[in-house]
Write an enzyme that holds these catalytic residues in place. Structure first.
Site, PDB file in Angstrom:
ATOM      1  N   ASP A 257       0.645  -1.369  -0.335  1.00 41.15           N
ATOM      2  CA  ASP A 257      -0.220   0.338   0.163  1.00 41.15           C
ATOM      3  C   ASP A 257       1.248   1.202  -0.075  1.00 41.15           C
ATOM      4  OD1 ASP A 257      -2.020   1.429  -0.026  1.00 41.15           O
ATOM      5  OD2 ASP A 257      -3.364   0.745   1.179  1.00 41.15           O
TER       6      ASP A 257
HETATM    7  C1  BGC Z   1      -4.672   3.215  -0.357  1.00 45.01           C
HETATM    8  C2  BGC Z   1      -5.072   2.274  -0.942  1.00 45.01           C
HETATM    9  C3  BGC Z   1      -4.869   2.987  -2.154  1.00 45.01           C
HETATM   10  C4  BGC Z   1      -3.484   3.496  -2.744  1.00 45.01           C
HETATM   11  C5  BGC Z   1      -3.438   4.187  -3.321  1.00 45.01           C
HETATM   12  C6  BGC Z   1      -4.435   4.063  -0.316  1.00 45.01           C
HETATM   13  O1  BGC Z   1      -3.770   4.907   0.699  1.00 45.01           O
HETATM   14  O2  BGC Z   1      -5.095   2.408   0.706  1.00 45.01           O
HETATM   15  O3  BGC Z   1      -6.606   1.715  -1.555  1.00 45.01           O
HETATM   16  O4  BGC Z   1      -5.295   1.490  -3.382  1.00 45.01           O
HETATM   17  O5  BGC Z   1      -3.603   4.832  -1.810  1.00 45.01           O
HETATM   18  O6  BGC Z   1      -4.432   5.194  -4.010  1.00 45.01           O
END
Ligand code: BGC
Length: 714
Positions: A257
């Site tokens: 993440d």
């Molecule tokens: C979120 C994810 C997301 C990623 C990319 C993160 O802050 O937890 O769900 O896919 O950002 O945008």
């Protein structure tokens, strides 16, 4: 040597780490923009993928940087959060879950993939399949709700819809199952907080959607930000390496993440970026989303012997295999097509999805559906004219003005002079200057449609609420509208169940519309006027009070189950344990009842099948969409079982006065549960089959069967 071996052999350490590095693009009004360092990194081969790049032209230009300027010409791939639609925004996942319809779930994913792929995208960071039982947690909006069986069905439908049969299909994108795992169990409903989960619950509640996604062939998985019992998921060797890759045989790519590898330092399990990078890599995390930890930490980690080249090579290989499966080596520009056809069909799909998602919570005097010959309808409230908010928390490439508001939807279906609109107050209730004008409209109306709720930005990531009610002055405004004595239909917009028993008590009807997407207005207007049946059923228990959460139907009895007559039982002094509305609740304009439940045979072996049949009767004067749930309960087992476990859902359109026979063939194998040794087992003895229109125990028809030959694994 094949293409991947040749490339691996030719790569420098920097280029290898580049394949494991996902950088982010910024945004300008004109579309994605790259910082100079990112452009240089792509040319130098030190960036292997990007997030937040979309648009055929932008992706073509950026791809050319890699394919024409880098030494080894390895194509990039582009990822984006296409969570509930790309240009056409569909209802939020929690809303779509309410449709209990795998065909619809797959269709909307497929339509999103078509739009995303035509915009040059190769990967979506979806489906989000975190089971969530706490409406304080803002990300409950993004997932399937409280039940693992629903989560698993949604996971496989979404993976099929996004990916299709072959990742090389240029109208599809690769899916990322996230956030692995137990993220929804965040303590106190606060995003990013630790979770404490028993192994039993982990395997029986939080992991089944991931099992289903892996079985459906999901190409990528994203570990969650949080930790379980002190071990952050980004470095969780037992779950990532031993369970996901080992036991489940997942061979795809693990994408971290956003900045999660570097955050291992803040978690307190790594002292330096090198240590953080080694922990994640050794656990099998292939891609560092955000481009800092692996590029800065891995060289030092190698020098210090914290990890080794074999781990790096294995991860690079997995990334290159994904690029190959996506067809990128054959034609890196294949997905940068002109705009995809079929906008109208996708809008109609969005409308269908929205009307299948809205849940009619209450309608005691049957004020709904509204008669089409209404003299005067007042449409008020801060969300009546809202467009952008209808998109919900992940709007991807959906434009803010694209959705149709409720008042616009109603105006399309009713004579213009029969609708009077005034917002009354703004969403956060700071500006009360319009209140009197709106109340005047309500006074002069035959009925009021009162549109209340949250802003789209109040749910989703980091948007947790200790008090999930109506923000600002909305309650005070609503009470004034109720006081007028005119019939009031409340349309509630939210990314979670909102806790408002006072409103449920006073409103003549309440429709939970969630965030319904770009066709919000038409879908809601059609439901209000009875042109379509409110199709949604609650995918989460709807609490009476925030003090009840986490609240879910799959709880265990315990040794002292709630008994109002007995003080020393598991209950509150100030309210019942039961929710305001049970999981599965949702009214139709039909008037449904169940009868004649049959279950057979009386005795069945572990490899047998239980046949269940029930009649769904529509006693009402209008057709309706019925929804029936099949639960089981195992009253005596070596590990106490939940009071109800969902095993099937069937939906059927039934004419006024009609009846429909619903049948399930339930393999006894599906009744297996984890013993104290965490191995699946089927124990001999009685199993209750319970069928109902929700998880409310009062409305369930029950019969028993007996399992005669047990089966234990291991
Ligand atoms: C979120 C994810 C997301 C990623 C990319 C993160 O802050 O937890 O769900 O896919 O950002 O945008």
């Amino acid at each position: 040597m094949n293409r991947i071996d040749t490339l691996l052999a030719a790569m420098t350490l920097e280029e290898k780490i580049g394949q494991l590095t996902m950088a982010t693009a910024g945004y300008a009004i004109t579309g994605p923009v790259l910082g100079g360092d990112v452009t240089d990194g792509i040319k130098a081969g030190t960036i292997g993928s990007l997030l937040n790049v979309w648009g055929a032209e932008a992706s073509r230009t950026i791809q050319a940087l890699a394919v024409e300027n880098s030494r080894l010409k390895v194509p990039l791939f582009f990822g984006f959060d296409v969570v509930h639609g790309h240009r056409t925004v569909f209802p939020i996942p929690l809303a779509e879950a309410a449709a209990f319809d795998p065909v619809l779930w797959e269709e909307t994913a497929r339509a999103s993939a078509e739009e995303a792929a035509a915009d040059g995208l190769h990967m979506t960071f979806a489906p989000m399949i975190d089971i969530a039982r706490d409406p304080r947690w803002g990300r409950i909006a993004e997932g399937p709700g409280e039940d693992p069986w629903v989560g698993a069905r949604m996971a496989e439908a979404k993976v099929r819809g996004f990916q299709g049969a072959d990742l090389a299909d240029i109208t599809r994108v690769c899916a990322t199952a996230k956030h692995f795992c137990g993220y929804g169990a965040a303590i106190a409903g606060r995003d990013y907080a630790s979770a404490e989960i028993s192994l039993q619950t982990l395997h029986e509640v939080y992991l089944p959607p991931f099992v289903a996604a892996v079985k459906a062939g999901v190409a990528a998985v994203m570990p969650a930000f949080h930790d379980i019992g002190g071990l952050p998921l980004t470095a969780h060797i037992p779950l990532l390496r031993d369970w996901l890759r080992g036991e489940m045989g997942f061979e795809g790519v693990l994408v971290s993440d956003y900045n999660a590898i570097a955050e291992l330092i803040k978690h307190g399990v790594a002292g330096t970026l090198a240590e953080a990078a080694a922990l994640a890599l050794n656990a099998g995390v292939d891609i560092d989303m955000m481009a800092t930890a692996y590029s800065r930490g891995l060289p030092e980690a190698l020098e210090r012997g914290l990890t080794d080249m074999a781990h790096i090579d294995a991860s690079v290989r997995r990334v290159l295999v994904l690029k190959e499966r996506l067809g990128l080596f054959d034609d890196p520009y294949a997905r940068c097509a002109p705009r995809v056809e079929g906008d109208r069909a996708r809008r109609l799909l969005a409308r269908k999805a929205a009307s299948r998602s809205v849940v009619l919570l209450s309608n005691p005097a049957k004020i709904l559906p509204l008669p089409s010959r209404l003299h005067r309808l007042a449409v008020v409230g801060p969300l009546a004219e809202a467009r952008a908010d209808m998109r919900g928390p992940w709007s991807a490439a959906g434009l803010p003005d694209d959705p149709v508001s409720v008042v616009e939807g109603l105006r399309d279906l009713l004579p213009a002079d029969s609708i009077a609109f005034a917002p009354g107050i703004d969403l956060l209730g700071k500006d009360l200057s319009g209140e009197e004008a709106a109340l005047d409209l309500c006074r002069a109306a035959d009925a009021v449609v009162l549109c209340l709720g949250e802003a789209a930005t109040m749910s989703g990531e980091a948007n947790c609420r200790a008090d999930p009610g109506l923000p600002g002055q909305q309650r005070a405004f609503a009470e004034k509208v109720f006081d007028l004595g005119v019939p009031v239909i409340v349309v509630l917009f939210s990314g979670r169940p909102l806790i408002l028993p006072w409103l449920i008590e006073r409103a003549d009807a309440v429709l939970a519309a969630w965030f319904p997407g770009c066709e919000a207005g038409p879908a809601i207007a059609e439901v209000l006027l009875g042109l379509s049946d409110p199709g949604g059923r609650l995918p989460v228990s709807w609490p009476r009070h925030v003090g009840q959460v986490p609240l879910f139907f799959g709880a265990r009895s315990g040794g002292r189950p709630e008994n109002p007559e007995d003080h020393y039982t598991s209950k509150y002094m100030d309210m019942p344990n039961s929710p305001q509305f049970a999981f599965g609740h949702g009214l139709s304009y039909g008037d449904f009842a169940l009868e004649a439940l049959t279950v057979g045979p009386d005795e069945v072996s572990a490899d047998g099948v239980i046949d269940v049949a029930v009649s769904l009767i529509n006693k009402g004067g209008r057709p309706g969409l019925g929804c029936v749930f099949l639960f089981i309960h195992d009253p005596v087992a070596s590990v106490a079982r939940p009071l109800l476990e969902l095993k099937g859902v069937l939906r059927a359109e039934v004419e006024a006065g009609g009846r429909c026979e619903l049948r399930w063939s339930l393999p006894v194998a599906d009744l297996a549960f984890l013993g104290a040794d965490l191995r699946p087992r089927i124990e001999a003895g009685e199993i209750e089959i319970a069928v109902g229109r929700s998880a409310d125990p009062e409305g369930l028809l029950r019969r028993s069967v007996r399992i005669v030959t047990p089966r234990h694994q291991g």
